[in-house]
Design a protein around this motif. Sequence first.
Motif, mmCIF file in Angstrom:
data_model
loop_
_atom_site.group_PDB
_atom_site.id
_atom_site.type_symbol
_atom_site.label_atom_id
_atom_site.label_comp_id
_atom_site.label_asym_id
_atom_site.label_seq_id
_atom_site.Cartn_x
_atom_site.Cartn_y
_atom_site.Cartn_z
ATOM 1 N N ASP A 83 -12.674 2.874 17.983
ATOM 2 C CA ASP A 83 -13.346 3.971 17.296
ATOM 3 C C ASP A 83 -12.468 5.201 17.117
ATOM 4 O O ASP A 83 -12.960 6.265 16.751
ATOM 5 N N SER A 85 -9.733 5.382 14.969
ATOM 6 C CA SER A 85 -9.148 5.528 13.637
ATOM 7 C C SER A 85 -9.662 4.458 12.693
ATOM 8 O O SER A 85 -10.283 3.479 13.118
ATOM 9 N N PHE A 86 -9.390 4.671 11.402
ATOM 10 C CA PHE A 86 -9.638 3.631 10.405
ATOM 11 C C PHE A 86 -8.352 3.408 9.628
ATOM 12 O O PHE A 86 -7.370 4.128 9.825
ATOM 13 N N GLU A 337 -10.534 9.036 13.044
ATOM 14 C CA GLU A 337 -11.934 9.126 12.642
ATOM 15 C C GLU A 337 -12.454 10.552 12.849
ATOM 16 O O GLU A 337 -12.065 11.246 13.796
ATOM 17 N N GLU A 474 -20.238 3.455 16.739
ATOM 18 C CA GLU A 474 -19.319 3.589 15.606
ATOM 19 C C GLU A 474 -18.853 2.226 15.117
ATOM 20 O O GLU A 474 -18.629 2.039 13.915
#
Length: 506
Positions: A83, A85-86, A337, A474
């Motif tokens: 959860d 980063s993307f 994120e 998330e």
Amino acid sequence: MLLNSLFSMRKQTLGLGAALLTLGLLSGCGEEYLDLQPRNAVSTEVFYNTQTDAIQATTAAYSQLQKDGLYGHSLWAMDIMADNSFVGGGGAADGIEFQQLDNFTIPASNPVITPLWQRTYLGIGAANQVLARVPAIEMDADIKNRCLGEAAFLRALYYFYLVRSFGDVPLVLTPAASASEVANVTRTPEAEVYTQIVKDLQDAIIKLEKFPTYTGENAGRAGSLSAMALLAKVYLTQGDMANAAKQARLTITASTAAGKMLNPNYGDNFNVDKENGPESLFEVQYKSGQNAYTTDGPGSAINEFWGARFYTDTTTAALKALGYVVSGGGYGFNVPEKEFVEGYEAGDLRKAVTIFVPGDKYPAGQTQPGSLEGNPNGFTVRKFFAGTLSTIWDSPLNVPVLRLAEVYLILAEADPTSADGLSGINLVRRRAGLPALTTVTKEAVLKERRYELAFEMDRWFDLKRTNTLVNNPELIKKGIKPFNDKLPIPQAERDVNPSLTQNPGY
């Protein structure tokens, strides 16, 4: 430094599928890893004769850590699948291999997962060669122990990545005499793999007793402190809190005796001029200027891939003339994120070290924009930023694997009611400019780990071992499923070895 020795290694070509069977388990070191004189093929029987041979072979066992399957690419997923980063990049069609991981639609053919499996087995193969052949070499006893201790540490580290990622994995401890010996290897239960990891680390601690840490040309090698810290982390991962706490205390005591301490400035852990410093217990070594456009070279590709995507500040002619903030423009992957950024406590000094937020100034004077392509919030990772370099995908900045701060957090998690457990987490918090806690909870330690170790490629493993992965709100939004606590066994490996069973759900 250790890395200078790695430059003499011959670059190898890695084929899919066959890597486990031939390169990883069969060849290990020898001509695949070392640039020897003469430059034609040298058999293992001829090579392992001298102390120099032993040192070169041991050095070779480190090389996979730098490369595509580990810190050179694949392990970047450990924050993206968690959860923190993307993917970012240029949109849904860019970085599809990481998009699959980010959205938990992971095929067994995923090109991030496959090299993670293959490169770790290449490293294991190299370590196995050292452990099998160096004992027979007539050489200085201390250096022999050092080589064997380093190899045992590295084999344990490689297996630690494997077992946490895939669960049951083949446990191979000796070099194969032929490909047929490993053509039908089967998966070994996790518990047995962990037993071997612990055994290897205990052996490494003993053999490296005279080498707690290193300076000069040997900086970057694993010493006894490296093995001690990793053993504490292994116990923690297994849920063996008593041994984790005991081992963490031993590591802290030994580290203090060796002059180790927390860097007063958190950012010094990620400063290219202060690498292998007082807090470092083990880090992956990188050096720039040797080659470019490869995730398998001695330089790190992180600076380019994680840098702000093709961003040039055009607010003034002078800023526009500076060009991109990183060498090739930056690709904008591994985007923090919004929930992660907003989770920092007020006054946390680690935030400015870890991420760029809109309005932040770059060293050359550019200003971080409010949004970027594939990045609507304008956040990028700062922790491994190296600016513009003369070569592309080629940063000199090392990546920490084990830091003393983590050992303090291991102690706090493993023995939360103890005075030194509370003291440990508060040492880390005080350095970050945060108020001391009065009690330690599981949630408090996990959050502290999240922000202390952010983007050091450990978050997915932390969520998994604390049973907070598949129920993470998330990640539920992203489509995580119960079986996503393990990665799929690469299809390329199963194609050449049908005895490798697949993890459920894939």
